[in-house]
Design a protein around this motif. Sequence first.
Motif, short mmCIF file in Angstrom:
data_model
loop_
_atom_site.label_atom_id
_atom_site.label_comp_id
_atom_site.label_asym_id
_atom_site.label_seq_id
_atom_site.Cartn_x
_atom_site.Cartn_y
_atom_site.Cartn_z
N ALA A 37 0.81 -1.21 0.00
CA ALA A 37 0.00 0.00 0.00
C ALA A 37 0.85 1.27 0.00
O ALA A 37 0.50 2.25 -0.63
CB ALA A 37 -0.93 -0.01 1.21
N GLN A 38 1.99 1.22 0.72
CA GLN A 38 2.74 2.47 0.91
C GLN A 38 4.21 2.37 0.54
O GLN A 38 4.98 3.28 0.83
CB GLN A 38 2.61 2.91 2.38
CG GLN A 38 1.16 3.00 2.82
CD GLN A 38 1.02 3.07 4.33
OE1 GLN A 38 1.92 2.71 5.07
NE2 GLN A 38 -0.13 3.52 4.79
N GLY A 39 4.61 1.27 -0.06
CA GLY A 39 6.02 1.09 -0.37
C GLY A 39 6.83 1.01 0.91
O GLY A 39 6.30 0.62 1.95
N MET A 40 8.09 1.39 0.83
CA MET A 40 8.95 1.30 2.01
C MET A 40 8.89 2.59 2.83
O MET A 40 9.66 2.78 3.76
CB MET A 40 10.40 1.02 1.59
CG MET A 40 10.59 -0.30 0.91
SD MET A 40 10.27 -1.71 2.00
CE MET A 40 11.86 -1.82 2.86
N ASP A 41 7.97 3.50 2.44
CA ASP A 41 7.92 4.82 3.10
C ASP A 41 7.52 4.74 4.55
O ASP A 41 7.99 5.50 5.38
CB ASP A 41 6.94 5.74 2.35
CG ASP A 41 7.37 5.96 0.91
OD1 ASP A 41 8.58 5.74 0.65
OD2 ASP A 41 6.53 6.31 0.08
N ASN A 42 6.61 3.80 4.86
CA ASN A 42 6.13 3.73 6.23
C ASN A 42 7.07 2.88 7.09
O ASN A 42 6.72 1.82 7.58
CB ASN A 42 4.71 3.16 6.25
CG ASN A 42 3.99 3.52 7.53
OD1 ASN A 42 4.62 3.86 8.53
ND2 ASN A 42 2.68 3.44 7.51
#
Length: 230
Positions: A37-42
């Motif tokens: 859902a958010q890639g590795m950003d979270n």
Amino acid sequence: MSLSSVQSTLSTLKSCQTDIEACMDMVSDVALGIVEAQGMDNSQALKKLEEMIMECSRLDREINCFVESVDEMTAQVRNEPPEAMVHLRNSVKEHFTELMAGVTDAELQRHSKVISFKDNVRKYAMHAGQTAAENQEELDEDIAVTQSQTNFTCPLTQVEMVNPVKNKKCNHYYDREAILEMIKARHKNKKKFRCPKVGCGNTDVQESDLELDLVMKRMIQNHKRQTGKT
Ligand SMILES: [Zn+2]
């Protein structure tokens, strides 16, 4: 407390380890959901999940240490008079504390499920990146579909896998329920089970060689969703 009741308590405790492993798989799957859902950003959420899986690893280790302590201490008193049992509780406690004190974080990191948690996140982030690139290039859809269908098909059931397990020895995939049933049936007849993938030289597939591949599972689910749409 008799020694036989101690043994039955221990086997109950050991069966808890199966639940702990299932729990670790769940944590891994949640992490993949976040990556999707958010890639590795979270990274904050992923960090929390890593802490959770490390807690599970510690719990698993505690059970191992406890079982080891009880086994060792009961072996010592087995041939001694019943009075010796009185001290058993304390010796187990001491021995257990000693064992756990020697456990390091690095050791807990080496739990196979902690390793696969990290591998899964890394692999899935890479896969998600690749898919995005493929979409940009507008890859020939027919080729993509044919390729994925071959990869996702279980050599036993000939249909798309639901719970793909990977054989660590030969790297082939099968659906978990199908392969476990086959192994069980063959072993019951005291026979080895050969890897069902055409051309594979692995003649002895063991249940312990198999590991659930959550990344593969997710890819199949996504594929199903995509093909279901069109
Ligand atoms: Zn194979």
